[in-house]
Design a protein around this motif. Structure first.
Motif, PDB file in Angstrom:
ATOM      1  N   PRO A   1       0.922  -1.191  -0.078  1.00 11.08           N
ATOM      2  CA  PRO A   1      -0.020  -0.023  -0.053  1.00 11.08           C
ATOM      3  C   PRO A   1       0.813   1.265  -0.153  1.00 11.08           C
ATOM      4  N   GLY A   2       0.437   2.248  -0.211  1.00 14.01           N
ATOM      5  CA  GLY A   2       1.200   3.610  -0.403  1.00 14.01           C
ATOM      6  C   GLY A   2       0.172   4.857  -0.326  1.00 14.01           C
ATOM      7  N   ARG A   3       0.603   5.927  -0.110  1.00 14.88           N
ATOM      8  CA  ARG A   3       0.002   7.294  -0.183  1.00 14.88           C
ATOM      9  C   ARG A   3       0.963   8.094  -1.010  1.00 14.88           C
ATOM     10  N   GLN A   4       0.264   9.083  -2.003  1.00 16.61           N
ATOM     11  CA  GLN A   4       0.800  10.123  -2.863  1.00 16.61           C
ATOM     12  C   GLN A   4       1.862   9.236  -3.654  1.00 16.61           C
ATOM     13  N   VAL A   5       1.526   8.277  -4.268  1.00 16.32           N
ATOM     14  CA  VAL A   5       2.546   7.453  -5.115  1.00 16.32           C
ATOM     15  C   VAL A   5       2.779   7.757  -6.552  1.00 16.32           C
ATOM     16  N   PRO A   6       3.980   8.337  -7.132  1.00 11.96           N
ATOM     17  CA  PRO A   6       3.882   8.568  -8.596  1.00 11.96           C
ATOM     18  C   PRO A   6       3.658   7.315  -9.389  1.00 11.96           C
ATOM     19  N   PHE A   7       2.952   7.512 -10.548  1.00  8.48           N
ATOM     20  CA  PHE A   7       2.935   6.161 -11.283  1.00  8.48           C
ATOM     21  C   PHE A   7       2.922   6.698 -12.685  1.00  8.48           C
ATOM     22  N   VAL A   8       3.093   5.602 -13.734  1.00  6.52           N
ATOM     23  CA  VAL A   8       2.870   6.048 -15.213  1.00  6.52           C
ATOM     24  C   VAL A   8       2.026   4.733 -15.719  1.00  6.52           C
ATOM     25  N   ILE A   9       1.100   5.193 -16.467  1.00  4.64           N
ATOM     26  CA  ILE A   9       0.490   4.299 -17.362  1.00  4.64           C
ATOM     27  C   ILE A   9       0.674   4.124 -18.678  1.00  4.64           C
ATOM     28  N   GLU A  10       1.009   3.263 -19.282  1.00  3.67           N
ATOM     29  CA  GLU A  10       1.544   3.212 -20.931  1.00  3.67           C
ATOM     30  C   GLU A  10       0.397   2.348 -21.688  1.00  3.67           C
ATOM     31  N   ASN A  11      -0.295   3.058 -22.448  1.00  4.41           N
ATOM     32  CA  ASN A  11      -1.304   2.339 -23.420  1.00  4.41           C
ATOM     33  C   ASN A  11      -0.720   2.490 -24.827  1.00  4.41           C
ATOM     34  N   VAL A  12      -0.114   1.335 -25.332  1.00  6.48           N
ATOM     35  CA  VAL A  12       0.616   1.266 -26.598  1.00  6.48           C
ATOM     36  C   VAL A  12       0.006   0.191 -27.353  1.00  6.48           C
ATOM     37  N   PRO A  13      -0.576   0.457 -28.631  1.00  7.30           N
ATOM     38  CA  PRO A  13      -0.872  -0.563 -29.390  1.00  7.30           C
ATOM     39  C   PRO A  13      -0.061  -1.322 -30.415  1.00  7.30           C
ATOM     40  N   TYR A  14      -0.247  -2.452 -30.672  1.00 10.60           N
ATOM     41  CA  TYR A  14       0.947  -3.472 -31.416  1.00 10.60           C
ATOM     42  C   TYR A  14       0.176  -4.790 -31.831  1.00 10.60           C
ATOM     43  N   THR A  15       0.701  -5.191 -32.757  1.00  7.66           N
ATOM     44  CA  THR A  15      -0.056  -6.427 -33.362  1.00  7.66           C
ATOM     45  C   THR A  15       0.734  -7.896 -32.507  1.00  7.66           C
ATOM     46  N   ASP A  16       0.073  -8.513 -31.666  1.00 10.13           N
ATOM     47  CA  ASP A  16       0.719  -9.796 -31.151  1.00 10.13           C
ATOM     48  C   ASP A  16       1.101 -10.751 -31.968  1.00 10.13           C
ATOM     49  N   GLY A  17       1.730 -11.908 -31.283  1.00 14.46           N
ATOM     50  CA  GLY A  17       2.167 -12.953 -32.105  1.00 14.46           C
ATOM     51  C   GLY A  17       1.276 -13.725 -32.851  1.00 14.46           C
ATOM     52  N   PHE A  18      -0.288 -13.664 -32.705  1.00 17.47           N
ATOM     53  CA  PHE A  18      -1.100 -14.304 -33.160  1.00 17.47           C
ATOM     54  C   PHE A  18      -1.885 -13.125 -33.935  1.00 17.47           C
ATOM     55  N   GLY A  19      -1.318 -12.116 -34.441  1.00 16.02           N
ATOM     56  CA  GLY A  19      -2.131 -11.358 -35.405  1.00 16.02           C
ATOM     57  C   GLY A  19      -3.176 -10.365 -34.702  1.00 16.02           C
ATOM     58  N   ARG A  20      -3.206 -10.419 -33.604  1.00 14.00           N
ATOM     59  CA  ARG A  20      -4.169  -9.479 -32.822  1.00 14.00           C
ATOM     60  C   ARG A  20      -3.809  -8.249 -32.672  1.00 14.00           C
ATOM     61  N   GLU A  21      -4.598  -7.206 -32.903  1.00 10.71           N
ATOM     62  CA  GLU A  21      -4.547  -5.844 -32.092  1.00 10.71           C
ATOM     63  C   GLU A  21      -4.267  -5.897 -30.753  1.00 10.71           C
ATOM     64  N   THR A  22      -3.378  -5.396 -30.221  1.00 12.75           N
ATOM     65  CA  THR A  22      -3.259  -5.396 -28.748  1.00 12.75           C
ATOM     66  C   THR A  22      -2.863  -3.880 -28.046  1.00 12.75           C
ATOM     67  N   VAL A  23      -3.288  -3.804 -26.894  1.00  8.95           N
ATOM     68  CA  VAL A  23      -3.219  -2.462 -26.453  1.00  8.95           C
ATOM     69  C   VAL A  23      -2.783  -2.601 -25.007  1.00  8.95           C
ATOM     70  N   THR A  24      -1.467  -2.012 -24.654  1.00 11.03           N
ATOM     71  CA  THR A  24      -0.738  -2.392 -23.419  1.00 11.03           C
ATOM     72  C   THR A  24      -1.667  -1.492 -22.385  1.00 11.03           C
ATOM     73  N   PHE A  25      -1.920  -1.886 -21.065  1.00  9.92           N
ATOM     74  CA  PHE A  25      -2.110  -1.106 -19.980  1.00  9.92           C
ATOM     75  C   PHE A  25      -1.213  -1.585 -18.912  1.00  9.92           C
ATOM     76  N   VAL A  26       0.096  -1.231 -18.844  1.00 12.74           N
ATOM     77  CA  VAL A  26       1.249  -1.387 -18.160  1.00 12.74           C
ATOM     78  C   VAL A  26       1.405  -0.088 -17.075  1.00 12.74           C
ATOM     79  N   ARG A  27       1.038  -0.468 -15.781  1.00 12.84           N
ATOM     80  CA  ARG A  27       1.193   0.449 -14.806  1.00 12.84           C
ATOM     81  C   ARG A  27       2.329   0.372 -13.991  1.00 12.84           C
TER      82      ARG A  27
END
Length: 228
Positions: A69-95
């Protein structure tokens, strides 16, 4: 590749009910050619009762949930589209949460379901957990996302996670016009044991040309799961 974002595809006409800033943020995809990076502060990251801590710690080994847990925690969220190894459009939600000691990540990759009526959310570095996501545009222009049942997949194993140890996630994202910030609130709840984990905070968003910048190393999962 879809001709629009996977989120607009699922929401259909309801997409237009979202706040304009949310419409742009959830238009990220291969069609738009844009990625979105949010940078801000989590006012708090909270945990439920003490017995959930070992499960959170275990999940953290594969970048699922956040073990501290924590308070006042800096963070970044990255939403990046790419084509995965199975040919599907994918969007990252990496926090990435900048907690004391070392940063912690909570990884997810989202793809469009086979029928185009749902988002499939793969969790963690190895996509061992997957859940359907149900999206709804709220009257105030916010976006409400609720998870369905979770499935565990590894090799030939493909089983539903029992309700006793599973959980439902609810994510609400909105835009605060007065502050010029996105607001986010997440709650993960077990049917029997109550609230397990969550966080709430705010962030600013910036957009980049994914065709020029690509997907940075370490953002994609170690293993990809084909089963939808």
């Amino acid at each position: 590749m879809t001709t629009t974002s996977i989120f607009r595809t699922v929401l259909g006409a309801d997409f237009e009910r979202l706040h304009p800033q949310l419409q742009r943020r959830f238009s990220v995809g291969l069609a738009s050619g844009e990625a979105c990076t949010g940078r801000g502060v989590m006012d708090r990251i909270w945990h439920g009762r003490a017995f959930v801590k070992p499960f959170l710690a275990l999940g953290a080994t594969r970048n699922i949930l956040v073990p501290r847990p924590g308070r006042q925690v800096p963070f970044v969220i990255e939403n990046v589209p790419y084509t995965d190894g199975f040919g599907r459009e994918t969007v990252t939600f990496v926090r990435t949460f900048d907690l004391p000691g070392r940063p912690r990540r909570f990884d997810a990759q989202m793809v469009l379901g086979p029928k185009g009526d749902r988002i499939l959310d793969y969790l963690g570095t190895h996509q061992h957990l997957a859940s359907d996501l149900h999206l709804r545009a709220e009257p105030d222009g916010s976006l409400l996302i609720r998870s369905g049942e979770h499935r565990f997949r590894e090799g030939v194993v493909d089983v539903r996670v029992p309700e006793l140890i599973g959980a439902t996630a609810e994510v609400r994202e909105s835009f605060d016009d007065a502050a010029g910030l996105f607001r986010i609130r997440v709650r993960v709840v077990n049917r029997y044991f109550g609230p397990l984990f969550g966080y709430e905070g705010s962030f600013e968003a910036s957009y980049t040309d994914v065709r020029a910048c690509g997907v940075r190393p370490g953002l994609r999962p170690v293993r990809e799961e084909a089963r939808a």
